[in-house]
Design a protein around this motif. Structure first.
Motif, PDB file in Angstrom:
ATOM      1  N   ARG A 199      37.545  42.029  41.319  1.00  0.00           N
ATOM      2  CA  ARG A 199      37.793  41.122  40.215  1.00  0.00           C
ATOM      3  C   ARG A 199      38.629  39.924  40.664  1.00  0.00           C
ATOM      4  NH1 ARG A 199      40.993  43.194  34.821  1.00  0.00           N
ATOM      5  NH2 ARG A 199      40.274  41.584  33.386  1.00  0.00           N
ATOM      6  N   ASN A 200      38.513  38.688  40.302  1.00  0.00           N
ATOM      7  CA  ASN A 200      37.637  38.248  39.273  1.00  0.00           C
ATOM      8  C   ASN A 200      36.398  37.523  39.822  1.00  0.00           C
ATOM      9  OD1 ASN A 200      39.187  36.065  40.089  1.00  0.00           O
ATOM     10  ND2 ASN A 200      39.383  35.191  38.044  1.00  0.00           N
ATOM     11  N   ASP A 250      37.612  36.399  33.431  1.00  0.00           N
ATOM     12  CA  ASP A 250      36.534  37.145  34.089  1.00  0.00           C
ATOM     13  C   ASP A 250      35.217  36.385  34.107  1.00  0.00           C
ATOM     14  OD1 ASP A 250      37.776  39.709  34.802  1.00  0.00           O
ATOM     15  OD2 ASP A 250      38.119  39.877  32.658  1.00  0.00           O
TER      16      ASP A 250
END
Ligand code: SGN
Ligand code: CA
Length: 521
Positions: A199-200, A250
């Motif tokens: 992530r991200n 995100d």
């Protein structure tokens, strides 16, 4: 003895030593251990059904072996890394969770034992164990989780510097540079630890436009309601939830002027790019954000939109990872190193690609218990194709030691995989169950603490601490783990057997959790 004779004897001794060294370096295989972050088998084409092609990762499998039942012992970065370098479960190596863990580098580790066995050891990339690495002749590590763009590295002379470029490229460049300057008379073990695909999911700018026309199929469990699974109902890792997967941080739906906390966090990472690159980055992402804002999807459509963006970003990051693994393989081939090198490709755990509606990992359910594992074997190891025996990340340490001809200390809990690798046929007797224990709660994503065992057909899990919930799955009839059979009379015998096998394994691995829990009551 006159001067000439002395010189002749000296030369003879030096020659003998050189040939011993040469012979030694030829018999002991090198090891290149490539570990990614959060790369899951569903996103690797040699595992089938992947929406992305990973030809270079597949090459390792096609020229070597592919493990179909490869598991972690605690599905989280730091703990997995600690299991891997010690060959011990979390309660033994002491690093149970990311939030409070500091790895005790004074303990016995596989890199230290490899040094003793005559290996040069180097670590490049994500470390995440907080304390200064020990047992490496050379290290060059990312700070904390690391950054995708122009990342900061901590060097083994104690200094730090920002390196220009994309993280996955830089880690590969540094790995190749280290191999170039190594002592060629001795074997080596190189740990290449990527940040991708964590992530991200910020893409390399050259790959930013890829996958934009793809529409990824929703997993059939995307709208799971987690019936009969209270711990799953209380997680915070849902793609649909605006609190769990953030549309800005995100999914990159950001337009200038937004000053929320998560946009600031997002900008922290993107603003590491140079001004020119930032412009390129925002030109592309602004157009996506504007299209979103013009017709914002709602309800289920919004969740599905987030899923598509998530998949696209993940694929972009994975593409450059695969390219870079290709570059590393090419280097090994050009240098004639392929024949005598064990190449391992794995991840610190698996990941949810929308299954059960989730991203992230942590749960003992299949997608995150599992981790990809493929190997290209050095000469002398004849196995090829698929290996279905259950293996775990605590097995890597004893395997490498075994291959290096070093003895495996008795306190290492994993088992050497070499009996599976030497010949085409697996040994008759192999482990019939693996043990798992996850500790990080309360914490980000709110996955409850749990432990359990998985056999080739069944899984028993106990969620504990602020909950006391058992789950039992029949993986043959219910591979997606939607039906908790715990307490189901038809499975009474299986449940009893699984409980007793669990107790045996907890005793075998010396995990005190059950006695701790009963003393709390
Ligand atoms: C970060 C991520 C989490 C992730 C953990 C652990 N949040 O905290 O989503 O679960 O790492 O991941 S982020 O906002 O910082 O991206 S691990 O792989 O390192 O264990
Ligand atoms: Ca990880």
């Amino acid at each position: 003895m006159n001067k000439n004779t002395t010189l002749r004897y000296t030369l003879l001794i030096v020659n003998c030593q050189l040939s011993i060294v040469n012979c030694w370096s030829q018999t002991k295989p090198n090891i290149v251990y490539i570990m990614t972050d959060d790369h899951t088998a569903q996103m690797m084409s040699c595992y089938g059904n992947s929406p992305i092609q990973t030809p270079n990762l597949d090459r390792i499998a096609n020229e070597g072996v592919r493990f179909t039942r490869s598991f972690v012992a605690n599905s989280l970065s730091g703990p997995s890394r600690a299991c891997m370098i010690t060959g011990k479960l979390s309660h033994k190596n002491g690093f149970t969770n990311n939030e409070h863990g500091i790895f005790d580098g004074s303990q016995q580790t596989m890199p230290k034992l490899m040094q003793k066995a005559g290996y040069q050891t180097a670590l490049i990339g994500k470390w995440h164990l907080v304390s200064t690495p020990t047992g490496f002749d050379h290290y060059d590590i990312l700070q904390g989780q690391g950054e995708y763009y122009n990342p900061t590295f901590i060097h083994d002379n104690g200094t730090r510097s920002v390196e220009q470029g994309y993280c996955t490229d830089i880690i590969t460049d540094k790995s190749i540079a280290w191999m170039e300057q190594r002592d060629q008379s001795r074997p080596f073990i190189l740990f290449v630890h990527h940040k991708a695909c964590h992530r991200n999911w910020l893409p390399k700018l050259e790959d930013m436009r890829l996958f934009e026309d793809e529409v990824f199929p929703l997993p059939d469990t995307f709208w799971d309601t987690w019936e009969g699974r209270p711990a799953a109902q209380q997680q915070e890792m849902s793609i649909a939830s605006p609190h769990d997967m953030d549309i800005i941080y995100d999914n990159k739906i950001y337009l200038p002027g937004d000053t929320s906390r998560l946009s600031r966090l997002y900008l922290n990472y993107v603003n590491r790019l140079s001004e020119k690159d930032r412009e390129t980055y925002f030109q592309f992402h602004d157009s996506i954000a504007r299209a979103f804002k013009a017709y914002p999807p709602r309800g289920r459509a919004l969740a599905e939109y987030k899923f598509q963006r998530y998949m696209r970003d993940y694929c972009k990051v994975t593409k450059s990872l695969d390219d870079n693994v290709g570059r590393l393989l090419q280097y090994l081939q050009e240098k004639g190193l392929l024949d005598n090198t064990l190449i391992v490709y794995t991840s610190d755990q698996g990941f949810y690609m929308g299954e059960h509606g989730w991203f992230d990992k942590r749960f003992m359910y299949e997608e995150s218990l599992n981790t990809p594992l493929v190997m290209r074997l050095p000469k002398g190891y004849e196995r090829r194709g698929t290996i279905d025996e259950m293996v775990q990340n605590i097995d890597y340490a004893p395997t490498f030691l075994d291959m290096a001809g070093a003895s495996v200390p008795a306190d290492i809990q994993g088992i050497s995989l070499t009996p599976l690798l030497k010949q085409q046929k697996s040994p008759k007797k192999w482990r019939d169950a693996i043990y798992y224990h996850y500790y990080e709660f309360p914490a980000e994503h709110m996955v409850k603490r749990h432990y359990g065992i998985r056999t080739s057909r069944y899984k028993l899990i106990h969620f504990y601490q602020d909950i006391d919930q058992w789950e039992l799955y029949d993986l043959q009839n219910d591979p997606r783990e939607l039906h908790n059979l715990y307490g189901n009379p038809a499975y009474r015998k299986v449940q009893q057997q699984m409980h007793s096998r669990l107790r045996e394994l907890q005793h075998h691995y010396d995990d005190p959790i059950e006695s701790e829990l009963s003393s709390r009551q």
